[in-house]
Design an enzyme around this catalytic site. Structure first.
Site, short mmCIF file in Angstrom:
data_model
loop_
_atom_site.label_atom_id
_atom_site.label_comp_id
_atom_site.label_asym_id
_atom_site.label_seq_id
_atom_site.Cartn_x
_atom_site.Cartn_y
_atom_site.Cartn_z
N THR A 33 40.42 27.55 29.53
CA THR A 33 41.80 27.15 29.20
C THR A 33 42.75 28.34 29.08
O THR A 33 43.94 28.16 28.86
CB THR A 33 41.84 26.33 27.88
OG1 THR A 33 41.22 27.10 26.85
CG2 THR A 33 41.12 25.01 28.04
N GLY A 34 42.22 29.56 29.21
CA GLY A 34 43.10 30.73 29.20
C GLY A 34 43.86 30.83 30.52
O GLY A 34 43.56 30.12 31.49
N LYS B 102 38.31 22.54 22.36
CA LYS B 102 39.11 21.82 23.36
C LYS B 102 38.29 20.81 24.18
O LYS B 102 38.69 20.43 25.27
CB LYS B 102 39.80 22.82 24.29
CG LYS B 102 40.71 23.74 23.49
CD LYS B 102 41.81 24.37 24.30
CE LYS B 102 42.79 25.09 23.36
NZ LYS B 102 43.41 26.25 23.95
N GLU C 102 37.08 43.47 31.57
CA GLU C 102 37.03 44.93 31.53
C GLU C 102 37.01 45.33 30.06
O GLU C 102 37.46 44.57 29.21
CB GLU C 102 38.28 45.50 32.23
CG GLU C 102 38.24 46.99 32.41
CD GLU C 102 39.48 47.54 33.13
OE1 GLU C 102 40.35 46.74 33.51
OE2 GLU C 102 39.54 48.77 33.31
N ILE D 181 33.62 38.87 34.15
CA ILE D 181 34.86 39.44 34.65
C ILE D 181 35.49 40.50 33.73
O ILE D 181 36.05 41.47 34.21
CB ILE D 181 35.90 38.31 34.92
CG1 ILE D 181 35.35 37.30 35.94
CG2 ILE D 181 37.23 38.89 35.37
CD1 ILE D 181 35.08 37.86 37.30
N GLN E 159 43.95 33.26 32.82
CA GLN E 159 43.08 33.69 33.93
C GLN E 159 42.08 32.61 34.31
O GLN E 159 41.85 32.34 35.48
CB GLN E 159 42.32 34.95 33.50
CG GLN E 159 42.87 36.23 34.08
CD GLN E 159 41.75 37.26 34.21
OE1 GLN E 159 40.81 37.29 33.44
NE2 GLN E 159 41.86 38.12 35.21
N HIS F 118 38.19 53.45 36.30
CA HIS F 118 36.97 52.79 35.85
C HIS F 118 36.28 53.63 34.78
O HIS F 118 36.21 54.86 34.91
CB HIS F 118 35.98 52.61 37.02
CG HIS F 118 36.36 51.50 37.94
ND1 HIS F 118 35.99 51.50 39.27
CD2 HIS F 118 37.07 50.37 37.74
CE1 HIS F 118 36.46 50.40 39.84
NE2 HIS F 118 37.13 49.70 38.94
N TYR G 106 38.43 44.68 48.68
CA TYR G 106 39.29 43.73 49.41
C TYR G 106 39.79 44.40 50.68
O TYR G 106 39.80 43.82 51.76
CB TYR G 106 40.51 43.29 48.59
CG TYR G 106 40.24 42.72 47.21
CD1 TYR G 106 38.98 42.24 46.85
CD2 TYR G 106 41.25 42.66 46.26
CE1 TYR G 106 38.75 41.73 45.58
CE2 TYR G 106 41.03 42.14 44.99
CZ TYR G 106 39.78 41.69 44.65
OH TYR G 106 39.58 41.19 43.40
N GLU H 117 31.59 54.98 44.55
CA GLU H 117 32.59 55.90 44.01
C GLU H 117 31.90 56.95 43.16
O GLU H 117 30.70 56.88 42.91
CB GLU H 117 33.64 55.14 43.19
CG GLU H 117 33.09 54.42 41.97
CD GLU H 117 34.09 53.45 41.32
OE1 GLU H 117 34.90 52.84 42.05
OE2 GLU H 117 34.05 53.29 40.10
#
Lengths: 371, 291
Positions: free
Chosen positions: B17-18, B43, B98, B96, B20, B247, B160, B210
């Site tokens: 429900t956030g 909820k 960070e 997901i 994102q 990162h 991407y 990286e």
């Protein structure tokens, strides 16, 4: 986040690890008082760089008067780019032996790693692999005294020192775990009068866990500009070139810096405007780049979550308010690309769709690059 | 064909429900993912994009038979969410957020190993299997095409860029997976490469690495017996030592984690290492042609 030595020592003391008597001093008079109280001392610059001893950041004073003179010379000195503002006056030790010990995270094995060596006093990277004992920790089990006894045995230690080391490892792991440390290191771990004592200490905390430690003082070791951008909430690293760079996402920002260098240009910074930044933070980030007064600004956007029209609006906003008095090269592809490119074109800015020619153009406009 | 994530995976969204959670639930459904439920304590009974919301993972698993979950809750709550998922039978977990504390990540991956849970992330864009038209993640849907190339990356937008260049160059993808930009994450290059090795549809692999750590060096050892062409591109050539490049895991510390060391190891292991992202497609064409 790195901690100053005096803060790291305070943490060690709180967990019962022996440290020399010491005091933080900010003026020559305080240095005088410190040495009057604790006797002959080392005056150690409190800066967050390694190898400070070799750079003149550690000096000795036998008397209070000498301490005042030495402190006068050290306070305000430049040490590897940092101004010395604080000294840690610490009782001078008669060191018999120097060991090394640390707890850190092994990224590949994804568990804590304890490293120890009898050849301490130099950076651990300079110690031969055969002289380092490594023991990995099962995080479900933690570090119990037997773990320390095994470590001591593998180092070839016996008697009182072995016992003290076993005890110390348990405490060191507690610090690593409870304080959310990335690294807790004692080097040298000194033998004085037949007992272990932490002569120097490093403590690096996990930035992501600071919310659990509200009492910890926030230290931003970045330059003035870096601190300013960090406060906006963006990842920023100052470099020494003159082509300012903005990209979205850490990997893209790194690749963009690399691309400028690849074509012979000199990148001025690393700036990650965020994987999905909207108009306002993007405009703020661009504002910072303009304030740096670079030769060229290069914006490299691959719109995934970031929307190209948002980026275009941010550019136009900065152009309309503070102005962009230097050449601007924009590469803009991805989500809402057509709208973004159209907005820019209306303002007389043409956008590239490929990264390579855009980076090359930015380098050329800066008058740099390969002939 | 694909690795790890297939069309059969029944997916929950923790934190649905956030802002994102909502947005990406819509995107995942649009791509064809089987999102069967969402979690948002307090909820239960609501729905998001037609997906039923539950208070607990336990209820959601019981009602929907879900076996995978994607976590969107804020980092301080990520450990709780991850354990709730794992203890209730979830066997594929995509994290997901960070800024998850490293100690929490250690606890999560330790428990995951005990239970046989595949954890992707934290600090990842997720996983997408174009051939199966399903995804668990925040990547833009339109840049991928089904095809024979597996992609494993540490960072989002850079992957991407490269996935899109593959698509434009005529190379579709089996699965694209983001390991995450943190020091401690669920997957390693080796664990992912191993899956690609066993996937008959994957004919070649692109690695996007990286600076920082030694995951690429470790992977190099494994590549010697990999048997499929590999192209590697690594970011951070111009990065100064001691600075975190966005990162948490991208830092050259005390002489370790440099690009030179990684490129040397990968080259010695037979990978085709390119210096710039736009060189990947040509290198791949050459590597696949000669293999």
């Amino acid at each position: 986040m790195k901690q100053y030595e005096y803060l790291a020592k305070a943490v060690l003391r709180e967990h019962g690890i022996p440290t020399p008597a010491g005091r933080l001093v900010r003026t020559p008079d305080q240095a005088y008082e410190a040495v009057a109280a604790i006797g002959p001392a080392a005056l150690k610059a409190q800066v967050l760089v390694g190898g400070r001893g070799k750079a003149g950041g550690i000096r000795f004073a036998s008397t209070p008067d000498e301490a005042r003179t030495v402190a006068q010379a050290m306070l305000g000195m430049n040490l590897k780019g940092y101004t010395v503002e604080q000294l840690y006056a610490e009782a001078k030790l008669e060191i018999q032996q120097e060991f090394y010990i640390s707890v850190t995270t092994d990224r590949n094995r994804k568990v804590p790693l304890v490293m120890a060596s009898l050849k301490g006093g130099v950076e651990i990277e300079e110690v031969a692999d055969d002289d380092i004992v490594r023991q990995w920790v099962n995080p479900r089990v933690g570090v119990l005294p037997y773990f320390g006894r095994e470590l001591a045995a593998r180092l070839g230690l016996t008697g009182v020192i072995a016992k003290e080391l076993a005890d110390l490892v348990v405490k060191l792991y507690q610090i690593y775990r409870e304080r959310d440390a990335e690294l807790v290191e004692i080097n040298p771990l000194a033998v004085v009068d037949g007992h272990l004592i932490a002569a120097d200490a490093r403590l690096n905390l996990d930035d992501s866990a600071l919310f659990r430690h509200p009492d910890v003082e926030r230290i931003d070791e970045g330059s003035a500009l870096e601190q300013k951008v960090h406060q906006i909430g963006l990842a920023y690293v100052e470099l020494d070139g003159d082509i300012a760079i903005m990209a979205n996402g850490a990997g893209m920002a790194m690749a963009t810096v690399d691309a400028i260098q690849y074509f012979g240009g000199k990148p001025a910074n690393f700036l990650d405007a965020g994987g999905g930044a909207s108009v306002e933070p993007t405009a703020q980030a661009l504002d910072v780049l303009v304030s740096m007064n670079p030769k060229v600004i290069f914006i490299n956007i691959f719109g995934g979550i970031t929307r190209c029209d948002d980026v275009a609006k941010a550019i136009l906003q900065v152009k309309a308010t503070r102005g962009i008095p230097v050449p601007l090269v924009v590469r803009l592809v991805g989500t809402n690309e057509q709208e973004g490119v159209r907005l820019l074109e209306e303002a007389g800015i043409s956008a590239y769709s490929d990264m390579a020619p855009a980076a090359e153009r930015a380098v050329m406009l800066a008058g740099e690059g390969r002939a | 064909m694909a690795i790890i994530l297939t069309k059969q995976s029944k997916i929950l969204v923790q934190g649905i429900t956030g802002h994102q959670g909502r947005f990406h639930t819509r995107q995942m459904l649009a791509y064809g993912a089987q999102v069967v439920g969402g979690i948002s304590p307090g909820k239960a009974g609501e729905s998001v994009e037609g997906v039923p919301v539950f208070d607990t993972v336990a209820e959601a698993v019981q009602q929907t038979g879900a076996d995978a979950s994607i976590v969107f809750v804020p980092a301080p709550f990520a450990k709780d969410a991850a354990f709730e998922a794992m203890e209730n039978g979830i066997r594929l977990l995509v994290m997901i957020p960070e800024h998850v504390p490293v100690q929490d990540s250690i606890d999560i991956v330790t428990r995951a190993e005990e239970l046989g849970v595949i954890v992707i992330g934290p600090n990842t864009f997720g996983i997408i299997s174009p051939g199966e038209q399903t995804k668990m993640g925040i990547m833009p849907n339109h840049i991928y095409r089904p095809g024979p190339v597996g992609v494993v990356a540490r960072s989002g937008t850079l992957s991407y860029e490269i996935a899109f260049s593959l698509t434009n160059g005529g190379f579709g993808q089996t699965t694209v997976i983001g390991m995450g930009g943190d020091p401690v994450v669920g997957q390693t290059f080796i664990s992912v490469l191993h899956q690609f090795k066993n996937d008959p549809a994957t004919q070649a692999v692109v690695m996007v690495g990286e600076i920082g750590g030694s995951a690429e060096e470790e992977a190099a050892e494994y590549l010697k017996s990999f048997g499929k062409p590999v192209v590697a591109y690594l970011a951070g050539r111009a990065a100064p030592p001691g600075k975190r490049m966005g990162h948490a895991g991208a830092i050259i510390e005390r002489g370790r984690g440099t690009l030179e060391s990684k490129e040397k190891a990968l080259t010695a292991a037979g990978a085709s290492v390119v210096t710039m992202p736009w060189q990947v497609v040509d290198a791949l064409r050459e590597a696949m042609g000669s293999h």
